[in-house]
Design a protein around this motif. Structure first.
Motif, PDB file in Angstrom:
ATOM      1  N   PRO A 251       0.146  -5.401   9.287  1.00  0.00           N
ATOM      2  CA  PRO A 251      -0.553  -6.163  10.323  1.00  0.00           C
ATOM      3  C   PRO A 251      -1.363  -7.339   9.770  1.00  0.00           C
ATOM      4  CG  PRO A 251      -1.702  -4.104   9.903  1.00  0.00           C
ATOM      5  CD  PRO A 251      -0.483  -4.108   9.032  1.00  0.00           C
TER       6      PRO A 251
ATOM      7  N   ASP B 220       4.751   1.261   3.450  1.00  0.00           N
ATOM      8  CA  ASP B 220       4.516   2.393   4.348  1.00  0.00           C
ATOM      9  C   ASP B 220       3.036   2.547   4.673  1.00  0.00           C
ATOM     10  OD1 ASP B 220       6.243   3.804   1.755  1.00  0.00           O
ATOM     11  OD2 ASP B 220       4.048   3.681   1.696  1.00  0.00           O
TER      12      ASP B 220
ATOM     13  N   GLN C 211      -5.806   2.626   7.284  1.00  0.00           N
ATOM     14  CA  GLN C 211      -5.528   2.107   8.623  1.00  0.00           C
ATOM     15  C   GLN C 211      -6.289   2.816   9.732  1.00  0.00           C
ATOM     16  OE1 GLN C 211      -1.188   1.371   9.164  1.00  0.00           O
ATOM     17  NE2 GLN C 211      -2.162  -0.613   9.214  1.00  0.00           N
TER      18      GLN C 211
ATOM     19  N   PHE D 160       7.592  -7.381   4.617  1.00  0.00           N
ATOM     20  CA  PHE D 160       6.921  -6.208   5.185  1.00  0.00           C
ATOM     21  C   PHE D 160       6.532  -6.498   6.628  1.00  0.00           C
ATOM     22  CE2 PHE D 160       5.866  -6.449   0.657  1.00  0.00           C
ATOM     23  CZ  PHE D 160       6.369  -5.239   0.211  1.00  0.00           C
ATOM     24  N   PRO D 161       7.498  -6.447   7.545  1.00  0.00           N
ATOM     25  CA  PRO D 161       7.211  -6.867   8.922  1.00  0.00           C
ATOM     26  C   PRO D 161       6.141  -6.008   9.594  1.00  0.00           C
ATOM     27  CG  PRO D 161       9.457  -6.019   8.716  1.00  0.00           C
ATOM     28  CD  PRO D 161       8.887  -6.036   7.357  1.00  0.00           C
ATOM     29  N   GLU D 162       5.975  -4.753   9.106  1.00  0.00           N
ATOM     30  CA  GLU D 162       5.033  -3.870   9.804  1.00  0.00           C
ATOM     31  C   GLU D 162       3.597  -4.026   9.307  1.00  0.00           C
ATOM     32  OE1 GLU D 162       7.268  -1.305   6.836  1.00  0.00           O
ATOM     33  OE2 GLU D 162       7.259  -3.339   7.605  1.00  0.00           O
TER      34      GLU D 162
ATOM     35  N   GLN E 285       5.315 -11.504   5.512  1.00  0.00           N
ATOM     36  CA  GLN E 285       5.710 -11.030   6.833  1.00  0.00           C
ATOM     37  C   GLN E 285       7.191 -10.681   6.867  1.00  0.00           C
ATOM     38  OE1 GLN E 285       4.077 -14.118   9.166  1.00  0.00           O
ATOM     39  NE2 GLN E 285       2.474 -12.816  10.050  1.00  0.00           N
TER      40      GLN E 285
ATOM     41  N   LYS F 171       1.780   3.014   7.417  1.00  0.00           N
ATOM     42  CA  LYS F 171       1.474   3.809   8.599  1.00  0.00           C
ATOM     43  C   LYS F 171       0.857   5.147   8.213  1.00  0.00           C
ATOM     44  CE  LYS F 171       5.351   2.402   9.080  1.00  0.00           C
ATOM     45  NZ  LYS F 171       6.794   2.422   9.142  1.00  0.00           N
TER      46      LYS F 171
END
Lengths: 475, 289
Positions: free
Chosen positions: B243, B270, B124, B239-241, B236, B272
């Motif tokens: 992108p 995860d 990311q 896994f709403p996060e 979506q 992020k």
């Protein structure tokens, strides 16, 4: 966690059923869409000049260097030129360095050691062992590398290496290997560990293994100096002085070409036996020729390659120098440890046209091929008693080609020894760094063992046969 | 040494450094003086930048110019097979920049493509610089479009513009930027031309001053469209996060095992996390120093 997993499985199930519905052409469809979009976007943005088939320098050069007839001769010619420049250019600086680092410095250091009253064994270990081994590495290796690496890097930056890969592609293909193996082999000419990592561009595991196992046949940084020195002393010595440079260069090229041929043969045998399978196709892009940025290239190749390799050699030469001095000076019943070892290895060495000194040097040099020559010189001095005035295991202060020659002759070397040393230097186990890299890349002890032992076995067999045939004809 | 010297481009700097500095002092594109090459010092970065592109388009040259490192660049495809990392600071921000292996696509399974693809997806990066060869735009856009499917924070570095000029090719970078929906900066990295504008564009995307609306490949087939919709919606939801659910759906429909595994293990959940691992790979053939 469980709910998450449930949803994940749901998604995967949906995906699986959808895949059945949309059919198998999805991937091609997707690629096609991407290509169409790319073509349309590029077309909108790019304006080309009124394209007349005008003279295209790149294409003209390519027509020669990748031609069926001229491709290979051009390759040989270019590499011979590079080695000729290296061999002729390195001669004088090598002598100069040796005279400063060895002739001048060693007495000074000894006087210093005496002045501060160091015991003989400490000054021996430090000066006659560690310092001399290092000084030798620097004077033998620095000049040829400072010339060879920048030249090689210039060829690389110009864009010639992919053309070599292009020329070799067809043969690799016929050997049942991946054409990209030519690229990883090119990397191997710098460093086999880097070459092994470079095989990652090959997607088929079968072909990647072949590329990893055969990468060792690309003569690496650490082995070029051995080839260059032995060729200069023995092969160059066979012909009149004005031809010596070019003939020794040809000998080195010959060994490098033999390495390439061996990697074809081994690839072919592997792909016919234990690593059978289909050959993948790929597209090799020939990049445009770019005028190299000469000064920058010289700078980076000096820093990245020359100093790097030299540093590695020095780091290994220091302990090796100490070890050699120790085994030369620790005696059991009046005979030094080194003599025991050499006498033990001698019968095998003689059988394959080498000698115990060379074999012992290759054992010492497992961590780094760079220190083969210094070790050989040091041990030869020890065994023959020729020396520069100090005790056992002190390296002889050779400065010119004839000095090396008289030392080697005193050690019982013949032309056969030299030829077989060049062969054995090409065909033996990879250095420990490369073996470790192979293990990391393959994750398999079995294939690592194959990659390490196969070339070693081949080295013994080939030098053995060369020795037998040589003795048969030369008497 | 001197930070300014290397990066002032011939174009932005026609007469003398002094005149240019006086004339352009207010223009953010000419603040290359703010560039500080940090070499391998990558502590406390604010943003992570990825460098992607086809082989032999000059990614490593851009990398070296920005970081001041001297990773060896070579004129042949496949020079970089592992990632190299370095740092620079521009304006008040510190950037970590990751040079990815050059690939022609992100859809197959060789290791170098996986390294690049995984980093853009799982690493990311805040901005992905896509280096494209101006003389071979069409083929290079194939990869650019694939990258734009994964991330919407990208800058196109239209490199080798000098070579294009020499061949009489002109590339309309504004039109390309409009079509692709991301900034396009023409550069000649070997000469240092355009790098200041590139830095500016990257920082604007990183800080959110520029919002990208990347072009997405449209497919004609209604069957694929509806399949894509169904699957994207499900992803979506789970896994709403994430992108780029649409891209994940595309990969699943293509039967990508790595992505399926990521869904199964929850790794996709995860996203992020940023992990600067896999560094041991670099030791072998990058900076010996």
């Amino acid at each position: 966690m469980t709910t998450d997993n449930l949803t994940s499985n749901d998604i995967l199930k949906t995906a699986e059923s959808l895949r059945w519905q949309i059919g198998r052409e999805f991937h091609d469809r997707l690629m096609e869409d991407i290509y169409t979009d790319a073509a349309r976007l590029a077309d909108r943005a790019v304006t080309r000049p009124d394209e007349k088939p005008r003279f295209d320098l790149d294409r003209a050069i390519d027509r020669i260097v990748t031609s069926r007839t001229w491709g290979f001769p051009m390759m040989i010619l270019l590499f011979t030129l590079v080695f000729w420049l290296t061999i002729t250019g390195a001669n004088y600086p090598s002598q100069f360095l040796a005279s400063i680092l060895i002739d001048t410095m060693v007495p000074i250091l000894h006087n210093l050691a005496n002045a501060i009253g160091l015991p003989w064994w400490i000054s021996g270990l430090l000066i006659d062992g560690m310092y001399l081994a290092t000084a030798w590495v620097v004077s033998v290796m620095l000049p040829p590398m400072a010339i060879f690496f920048p030249l090689f890097t210039l060829l690389e930056d110009f864009g010639y290496l992919p053309r070599v890969a292009f020329n070799l592609d067809n043969i690799f293909h016929k050997s049942g290997a991946h054409g990209k193996q030519a690229l990883s082999m090119m990397m191997g000419f710098g460093c086999n560990a880097a070459g092994v990592v470079a095989t990652r561009v090959i997607d088929s595991p079968r072909e990647r293994l072949i590329a990893i196992i055969t990468n060792n046949f690309a003569l690496c940084n650490g082995r070029w100096p051995t080839q260059i020195l032995i060729a200069t002393v023995f092969i160059g010595g066979l012909v009149p002085a004005y031809l010596a440079g070019i003939i020794s260069a040809l000998a080195v090229v010959g060994i490098a070409v033999l390495g390439v041929l061996l990697s074809f043969v081994v690839s072919w045998s592997l792909s016919r036996t234990v690593l059978r399978g289909e050959v993948s196709t790929f597209s090799l892009e020939l990049p445009p020729y770019r005028p190299p940025q000469v000064l920058r290239t010289i700078y980076t190749s000096l820093i990245d390659r020359t100093i790097y390799v030299l540093w590695r050699a020095v780091m290994f030469a220091l302990p090796a120098g100490a070890a050699i001095w120790l085994i030369a000076n620790i005696t059991i019943g009046g005979t030094s440890l080194a003599e025991y070892l050499i006498n033990f290895l001698n019968p095998l060495g003689i059988l394959i046209g080498l000698n115990g000194v060379i074999l012992l040097a290759y054992v010492v040099a497992i961590p780094a091929n760079e220190i083969v020559i210094p070790t050989v010189l040091m041990l030869t001095v020890l065994m023959t008693g020729v020396n520069g005035g100090a005790g056992a295991g002190v390296m002889f202060n050779a400065q010119s080609t004839s000095d090396y020659m008289s030392l080697f002759t005193a050690g019982g070397w013949t032309l056969l020894t030299a030829v077989n040393l060049m062969l054995f230097s090409l065909i033996h186990n990879p250095c420990s760094t490369t073996i470790y890299t192979i293990y990391k890349e393959t994750g398999s002890k079995k294939w690592t063992a194959v990659a390490a032992l196969l070339p070693l076995a081949m080295g013994f067999i080939i030098t053995f046969f060369v020795a037998q045939i040589w003795r048969l004809f030369a008497g | 040494m001197n930070d300014k010297k290397n990066l002032q481009s011939p174009i932005s700097n026609p007469a003398s450094p002094a005149a240019a500095a006086a004339g352009c002092a207010t223009c953010p594109a000419h603040n290359a003086g703010n560039l500080l090459k940090l070499g391998v010092d990558m502590t406390d970065w604010d943003y992570v930048i990825a460098l992607a592109g086809n082989p032999n388009t000059g990614k490593s040259t851009v990398f070296n110019a920005l970081t001041g490192l001297r990773q060896h660049t070579g004129n042949w495809p496949g020079k970089t097979v592992t990632r190299a990392e370095g740092g620079y600071s521009y304006g008040d921000q510190r950037y970590k920049i990751v040079d990815l292996p050059g690939t022609y696509s992100l859809l197959s399974t060789s290791l170098d493509e996986e390294v690049a693809r995984d980093f853009i997806l799982f690493g990311q990066p805040d901005v992905t610089i896509i280096v494209v060869d101006a003389t071979r735009l069409e083929r290079n856009l194939n990869l650019a479009l694939q990258v734009l499917e994964i991330t919407d924070r990208a800058v196109i570095c239209l490199n080798l513009i000098d070579e294009a000029r020499r061949h009489g090719i002109t590339v309309d970078d504004r039109r390309l930027a409009r079509d692709l929906g991301v900034p396009v900066v023409p550069t000649a990295a070997r000469q240092g031309e355009g790098l200041d504008a590139l830095l500016q564009a990257v920082s604007e995307v990183a800080t959110g001053q520029t919002i990208c609306k990347p072009h997405r490949v449209k497919t004609e087939s209604p069957a694929i469209q509806s399949a894509l919709q169904t699957l994207t919606a499900q992803i979506q939801q789970a896994f709403p996060e994430v992108p780029n659910a649409r891209w994940v759906a595309l990969r699943l429909l293509d039967g990508d095992q790595r992505i399926a595994d990521a869904i199964r293990s929850g790794e996709l959940g995860d996203l992020k996390r940023q992990e600067p691992e896999a560094k041991q790979d670099l030791v072998i053939h990058l900076e010996p120093a």
